[in-house]
Write an enzyme that holds these catalytic residues in place. Structure first.
Site, mmCIF file in Angstrom:
data_model
loop_
_atom_site.group_PDB
_atom_site.id
_atom_site.type_symbol
_atom_site.label_atom_id
_atom_site.label_comp_id
_atom_site.label_asym_id
_atom_site.label_seq_id
_atom_site.Cartn_x
_atom_site.Cartn_y
_atom_site.Cartn_z
ATOM 1 N N HIS A 113 20.977 3.120 -53.008
ATOM 2 C CA HIS A 113 22.042 3.604 -52.118
ATOM 3 C C HIS A 113 22.020 5.123 -51.972
ATOM 4 O O HIS A 113 23.005 5.721 -51.551
ATOM 5 C CB HIS A 113 23.410 3.123 -52.619
ATOM 6 C CG HIS A 113 23.628 1.654 -52.421
ATOM 7 N ND1 HIS A 113 24.653 0.960 -53.025
ATOM 8 C CD2 HIS A 113 22.952 0.743 -51.671
ATOM 9 C CE1 HIS A 113 24.599 -0.322 -52.666
ATOM 10 N NE2 HIS A 113 23.569 -0.475 -51.857
ATOM 11 N N ALA A 224 29.867 -1.466 -71.187
ATOM 12 C CA ALA A 224 28.416 -1.260 -71.084
ATOM 13 C C ALA A 224 27.851 -0.502 -72.283
ATOM 14 O O ALA A 224 26.733 -0.798 -72.725
ATOM 15 C CB ALA A 224 28.107 -0.503 -69.789
HETATM 16 C C1 BJW Z 1 32.154 -2.270 -66.252
HETATM 17 C C2 BJW Z 1 32.804 -1.267 -66.929
HETATM 18 C C3 BJW Z 1 32.263 -0.922 -68.158
HETATM 19 C C4 BJW Z 1 33.888 -1.529 -65.156
HETATM 20 N N1 BJW Z 1 31.177 -1.561 -68.603
HETATM 21 N N2 BJW Z 1 31.083 -2.895 -66.719
HETATM 22 C C5 BJW Z 1 28.836 -10.278 -44.674
HETATM 23 C C6 BJW Z 1 28.040 -10.998 -45.548
HETATM 24 C C7 BJW Z 1 26.975 -10.405 -46.205
HETATM 25 C C8 BJW Z 1 26.682 -9.064 -46.009
HETATM 26 C C9 BJW Z 1 27.467 -8.346 -45.137
HETATM 27 C C10 BJW Z 1 28.519 -8.945 -44.476
HETATM 28 N N3 BJW Z 1 29.124 -8.000 -43.709
HETATM 29 C C11 BJW Z 1 28.472 -6.825 -43.885
HETATM 30 C C12 BJW Z 1 27.455 -7.020 -44.748
HETATM 31 C C13 BJW Z 1 26.508 -6.010 -45.244
HETATM 32 C C14 BJW Z 1 27.176 -4.983 -46.137
HETATM 33 C C15 BJW Z 1 27.978 -5.688 -47.210
HETATM 34 O O1 BJW Z 1 27.469 -6.096 -48.240
HETATM 35 N N4 BJW Z 1 29.275 -5.822 -47.043
HETATM 36 C C16 BJW Z 1 30.099 -6.539 -48.027
HETATM 37 C C17 BJW Z 1 31.366 -5.750 -48.277
HETATM 38 C C18 BJW Z 1 30.288 -7.955 -47.565
HETATM 39 N N5 BJW Z 1 26.087 -4.220 -46.723
HETATM 40 C C19 BJW Z 1 25.556 -3.182 -46.106
HETATM 41 O O2 BJW Z 1 25.958 -2.777 -45.034
HETATM 42 C C20 BJW Z 1 24.351 -2.580 -46.768
HETATM 43 N N6 BJW Z 1 23.278 -2.493 -45.854
HETATM 44 C C21 BJW Z 1 22.708 -3.579 -45.341
HETATM 45 O O3 BJW Z 1 23.089 -4.701 -45.565
HETATM 46 O O4 BJW Z 1 21.609 -3.278 -44.562
HETATM 47 C C22 BJW Z 1 21.064 -4.284 -43.753
HETATM 48 C C23 BJW Z 1 21.652 -4.113 -42.404
HETATM 49 C C24 BJW Z 1 21.524 -2.905 -41.773
HETATM 50 C C25 BJW Z 1 22.027 -2.758 -40.502
HETATM 51 C C26 BJW Z 1 22.706 -3.809 -39.908
HETATM 52 C C27 BJW Z 1 22.854 -5.008 -40.580
HETATM 53 C C28 BJW Z 1 22.319 -5.168 -41.825
HETATM 54 C C29 BJW Z 1 24.650 -1.154 -47.228
HETATM 55 C C30 BJW Z 1 25.634 -1.129 -48.346
HETATM 56 C C31 BJW Z 1 25.955 0.315 -48.716
HETATM 57 C C32 BJW Z 1 26.952 0.393 -49.850
HETATM 58 N N7 BJW Z 1 27.370 1.726 -49.996
HETATM 59 C C33 BJW Z 1 28.341 2.061 -51.054
HETATM 60 C C34 BJW Z 1 28.899 3.488 -50.816
HETATM 61 C C35 BJW Z 1 27.832 4.534 -50.616
HETATM 62 C C36 BJW Z 1 27.481 5.266 -51.863
HETATM 63 C C37 BJW Z 1 28.676 5.891 -52.569
HETATM 64 O O5 BJW Z 1 29.582 6.445 -51.914
HETATM 65 O O6 BJW Z 1 28.701 5.852 -53.814
HETATM 66 O O7 BJW Z 1 27.726 1.924 -52.335
HETATM 67 S S1 BJW Z 1 29.737 0.941 -51.144
HETATM 68 C C38 BJW Z 1 29.893 0.976 -52.877
HETATM 69 O O8 BJW Z 1 29.709 -0.385 -53.370
HETATM 70 C C39 BJW Z 1 28.704 1.813 -53.394
HETATM 71 C C40 BJW Z 1 28.217 0.947 -54.533
HETATM 72 O O9 BJW Z 1 26.861 1.224 -54.819
HETATM 73 C C41 BJW Z 1 28.445 -0.456 -54.016
HETATM 74 C C42 BJW Z 1 28.458 -1.506 -55.105
HETATM 75 O O10 BJW Z 1 29.565 -1.337 -55.955
HETATM 76 P P1 BJW Z 1 29.444 -1.669 -57.517
HETATM 77 O O11 BJW Z 1 28.486 -0.755 -58.142
HETATM 78 O O12 BJW Z 1 29.211 -3.114 -57.709
HETATM 79 O O13 BJW Z 1 30.908 -1.243 -58.051
HETATM 80 P P2 BJW Z 1 32.242 -2.131 -58.143
HETATM 81 O O14 BJW Z 1 33.371 -1.188 -58.330
HETATM 82 O O15 BJW Z 1 32.341 -3.093 -57.044
HETATM 83 O O16 BJW Z 1 32.029 -2.990 -59.497
HETATM 84 C C43 BJW Z 1 32.015 -2.352 -60.765
HETATM 85 C C44 BJW Z 1 31.831 -3.428 -61.829
HETATM 86 O O17 BJW Z 1 31.717 -2.776 -63.084
HETATM 87 C C45 BJW Z 1 33.005 -4.412 -61.948
HETATM 88 O O18 BJW Z 1 32.495 -5.745 -62.011
HETATM 89 C C46 BJW Z 1 33.680 -4.032 -63.263
HETATM 90 O O19 BJW Z 1 34.214 -5.162 -63.964
HETATM 91 C C47 BJW Z 1 32.523 -3.459 -64.031
HETATM 92 N N8 BJW Z 1 32.903 -2.481 -65.035
HETATM 93 N N9 BJW Z 1 33.928 -0.867 -66.160
HETATM 94 C C48 BJW Z 1 30.662 -2.561 -67.835
HETATM 95 N N10 BJW Z 1 32.857 0.034 -68.915
#
Ligand code: BJW
Length: 242
Positions: A113, A224
């Site tokens: 990302h 973690a």
């Molecule tokens: C602990 C802890 C501790 C806490 N120890 N654990 C419908 C169906 C399927 C897909 C899509 C859809 N509609 C749209 C889409 C695609 C879309 C998507 O997935 N949307 C969903 C919301 C449904 N995805 C995209 O658009 C991606 N691109 C793509 O698909 O390209 C193909 C395409 C291109 C063009 C057209 C069409 C298709 C791009 C996704 C970009 C994500 N960007 C972000 C922000 C940017 C970077 C930033 O600002 O930092 O990335 S969003 C945000 O979420 C960030 C993260 O990397 C990402 C994932 O989050 P993460 O890391 O999982 O964090 P959390 O908070 O969700 O979870 C934390 C976990 O840790 C929890 O489980 C806690 O329990 C745990 N935890 N403390 C261990 N101490």
């Protein structure tokens, strides 16, 4: 431990915001997470950036500055040690844009990302190391156009980075680990199915069971900094590398 491992096995690790939580960085979807304070449509989409680039710059400037106040934790360090000692193929894919894996010493690393410490010119495509603030008043040092430098991060609707390399590693891996991610965001959320479909053993390491926990063959739950070093110790011992 349930997992059976040989030294020649290939390992792919996926990490998310949870691995950096105990370093002091916020997750996204937890109750006190980033999306509880700001709307993702405003700060993490190309449309939000087109509407109000200064707001998006302010959001990432604050997160970039916060990196100076945090350090890698025991989970980042355990993964760097695993990479250094593992004789087989190894790839660490992170959804995080912080630099904590890099600072811990991980080198076989794909920040899918993007990276907070880089800026990209939307005019000439130049990719620059960037430690300070970004603003629309700045000019690209390469093409000299003003207002074209953006954070090198992947927003919703944009294609994550190095996908060919990631899918090749998933197709070839024997063990897939998912650490500190909620499994809400694709394509990363689909990696477990991809790896399992190619015969890999899959393990979720997270604070609690994620919504996709049933997709994994095994789970280890807790902070973690505890579960990751313990799992790495078990893995190295099972392979006779302790
Ligand atoms: C602990 C802890 C501790 C806490 N120890 N654990 C419908 C169906 C399927 C897909 C899509 C859809 N509609 C749209 C889409 C695609 C879309 C998507 O997935 N949307 C969903 C919301 C449904 N995805 C995209 O658009 C991606 N691109 C793509 O698909 O390209 C193909 C395409 C291109 C063009 C057209 C069409 C298709 C791009 C996704 C970009 C994500 N960007 C972000 C922000 C940017 C970077 C930033 O600002 O930092 O990335 S969003 C945000 O979420 C960030 C993260 O990397 C990402 C994932 O989050 P993460 O890391 O999982 O964090 P959390 O908070 O969700 O979870 C934390 C976990 O840790 C929890 O489980 C806690 O329990 C745990 N935890 N403390 C261990 N101490």
């Amino acid at each position: 431990m349930q997992v059976k491992i040989r030294r020649s096995d290939s390992i792919v690790v996926l990490t998310g915001a949870g691995i950096s939580r105990e370093s002091g960085l916020d997750t996204f979807r937890d109750a006190d997470g980033v999306w509880a304070r700001v709307r993702l449509e405003d700060v993490a989409t190309p449309e939000g950036y087109a509407r109000d680039p200064e707001r998006v710059h302010a959001f990432y400037n604050a997160r970039r500055a916060a990196l100076e106040t945090v350090t890698p934790n025991a989970a980042h360090q355990a993964l760097a040690a695993l990479e250094a000692r593992w004789p087989g193929n190894f790839l660490l894919v992170t959804q995080n844009i912080d630099d904590l894996h890099d600072r811990a010493g991980s080198r076989k690393l794909v920040p899918m990302h993007g990276e907070l410490l880089k800026a990209r010119c939307t005019a000439c495509g130049d990719l620059l190391p960037w430690t300070g603030d970004l603003s629309t008043g700045m000019a690209c040092p390469h093409c000299l156009r003003q207002g074209t430098l953006r954070p090198h991060v992947v927003w919703f609707g944009e294609m994550p980075l190095e996908m060919e390399r990631i899918y090749a590693a998933l197709a070839d891996c024997d063990l897939f680990l998912s650490i500190g991610t909620s499994g809400n965001v694709y394509p990363a959320a689909g990696f477990v199915a991809e790896a399992s479909g190619h015969g890999a053993h899959s393990v979720e390491l997270n604070l609690e069971r994620s919504q996709g926990a049933h997709l994994f063959a095994e789970g280890r739950y807790g902070p973690a900094t505890q579960v990751v070093p313990a799992f790495v110790r078990d893995l190295l011992a099972a392979a006779g590398l302790d």
